[in-house]
Design a protein around this motif. Structure first.
Motif, short mmCIF file in Angstrom:
data_model
loop_
_atom_site.label_atom_id
_atom_site.label_comp_id
_atom_site.label_asym_id
_atom_site.label_seq_id
_atom_site.Cartn_x
_atom_site.Cartn_y
_atom_site.Cartn_z
N LYS A 92 0.82 -1.20 0.00
CA LYS A 92 0.00 0.00 0.00
C LYS A 92 0.86 1.26 0.00
O LYS A 92 0.63 2.20 -0.78
N THR A 93 1.89 1.27 0.84
CA THR A 93 2.73 2.47 0.99
C THR A 93 3.58 2.72 -0.24
O THR A 93 3.87 3.88 -0.58
N GLN A 94 4.01 1.68 -0.94
CA GLN A 94 4.86 1.90 -2.12
C GLN A 94 4.17 2.74 -3.17
O GLN A 94 4.83 3.40 -3.98
N GLN A 95 2.85 2.75 -3.15
CA GLN A 95 2.11 3.55 -4.12
C GLN A 95 2.32 5.05 -3.93
O GLN A 95 2.10 5.83 -4.85
N THR A 96 2.75 5.43 -2.72
CA THR A 96 2.98 6.85 -2.43
C THR A 96 4.40 7.29 -2.73
O THR A 96 4.71 8.48 -2.64
#
Length: 406
Positions: A92-96
């Motif tokens: 999820k965080t890699q998308q940011t």
């Protein structure tokens, strides 16, 4: 280069991925780490990191992005939740994260699922992926009691094959891993050989005082590192129990892990009062324990995969110039024999380990010094941090400018 490192564990947890990232920064690269909330090895979230605190940090030039996870605690349920919670939070965080990296590196210890955020990032951005295989799956499951051929094993064989197959480049710590990965993936694998290195602090002479509990009149044997199921420290405790009536021998365990309490209990049951458990200490404190030891012990459980692995502690033992007694075969036995720096017996062979300790203690002091010196020379020729970073940097340079999956 701009490098994204994905690793479930990072400083302040005791993993050398932190040193690797900082070394890359020292060479002029920009490094961002996607990691989890620190909780290893004790199993509880470190003080100062709960409830999302310090989710973004910078240390020695490295940008650190931490994602929430379930702490591993001390039971199988929490461990599984820990494994999957990092993978999901990381995906999820890699998308940011920005897409302007030259390469993404998956630093894969256990579990293999921790590579998923790196894969998701590579697939989203097209950035090439280097997967560094430190712990090889699904074989690592065997050390935890999972049976080969079981449904759980077969499931993770498919998971592992999928994850390894999505790397643009593989790097391995042992040349024997290449054959395993080739069989798992069903094709010949071309992987870079990137053996782990010894911490630089162990190469320097130590002139301080011995830690508490070390009697210089005795023959001190020390195991240092993680005390988990794979390490089979119980073998060392059983060997110590076989020598408990000889006051000349003293055994030390410096470290912590999931099996520490079981080892302490076993020592009590066997009356092995010649074993001292020192607990976990910072890496900066460890040269004192090595210097106070007459020999360093390496033990592993009896498992084919583990025999393929050279535990990083072996390189550190060699760098410190200490003779090695090893209850382990395979790659470790090969290296110890090639370097002529110790005595080996089979994995989980407590009697063999006790005999190896006796034989080592009976050697003249000068011979043991020479044995340790040979190990140190071998380590300097094969397992230095500089050579490791040189190889990693070269591999990343070759990936730079390519596209993931091409």
């Amino acid at each position: 280069m701009r490098i994204l490192m994905v690793s479930q564990h990072y400083w302040p947890e005791p993993f050398n991925v932190s040193e690797i990232c900082e070394a890359l920064v020292e060479r002029g690269h920009s490094v961002t780490v996607l990691t989890g909330t620190p909780n290893y090895p004790e199993g509880d979230i470190y003080s100062g990191y709960g409830n999302g605190k310090n989710a973004f940090q910078q240390r020695n030039g490295v940008e650190i992005v931490r994602v929430p996870l379930v702490p591993r605690k001390h039971d199988p349920v929490h461990r599984v939740l820990n494994y999957y919670s990092f993978a999901r939070s990381g995906e999820k965080t890699q998308q940011t994260l920005p897409s302007n990296f030259d390469a993404v590196v998956s630093f894969q210890t256990s579990p293999i699922m921790q590579a998923r955020p790196a894969i998701a990032f590579a697939e989203r951005t097209g950035v090439p992926l280097l997967h560094y295989v430190v712990d090889i799956w699904p074989e690592c499951l065997l050390a935890g009691g999972i049976k080969k051929g079981s449904a759980v094993y077969q499931h993770y064989a498919k998971v592992s094959s999928d994850i390894y197959g999505k790397a643009d480049r593989l790097a391995v710590t042992s040349p024997l891993f290449v054959d395993y990965l080739s069989n798992l993936l069903g094709c010949q694998v071309d992987a870079a050989f990137l053996p782990q290195y010894a911490e630089e602090g162990f190469f320097a002479p130590f002139a301080g005082s011995a830690p508490e509990g070390y009697d210089p009149s005795r023959f001190n044997v020390t195991f240092a590192g993680n005390v988990g199921a794979a390490q089979s420290v119980q073998t060392l405790v059983r060997a110590a129990a076989l020598l408990k009536n000889d006051a000349h021998f003293a055994f030390h365990v410096v470290g912590s892990g999931s099996e520490l309490s079981a080892c302490v209990k076993l020592a009590e049951e066997l009356g092995a009062g010649n074993v001292t458990f020192h607990g976990r200490h910072d890496i900066a404190d460890m040269p004192a324990y090595y210097a106070a030891s007459d020999a360093m012990a390496a033990t592993f459980s009896s498992d084919e995969m583990l025999a393929w692995t050279l535990p990083r502690k072996v390189q550190s033992y060699m760098a410190a110039g200490r003779p090695i007694v090893a209850a382990i075969g395979g790659e470790t036995e090969r290296v110890v024999n090639d370097a002529q720096c110790g005595v080996c017996c089979g994995a989980e062979d407590a009697e063999g380990l006790a005999d190896a300790v006796r034989r080592l203690a009976q050697l003249p002091f000068e011979h043991r010094i020479e044995m340790g010196a040979r190990g140190r020379e071998y380590c300097m020729a094969n397992y230095t941090k500089r050579s490791f970073i040189d190889t990693l940097e070269r591999e990343l340079e070759q990936l730079k400018g390519t596209k993931h999956g091409m």
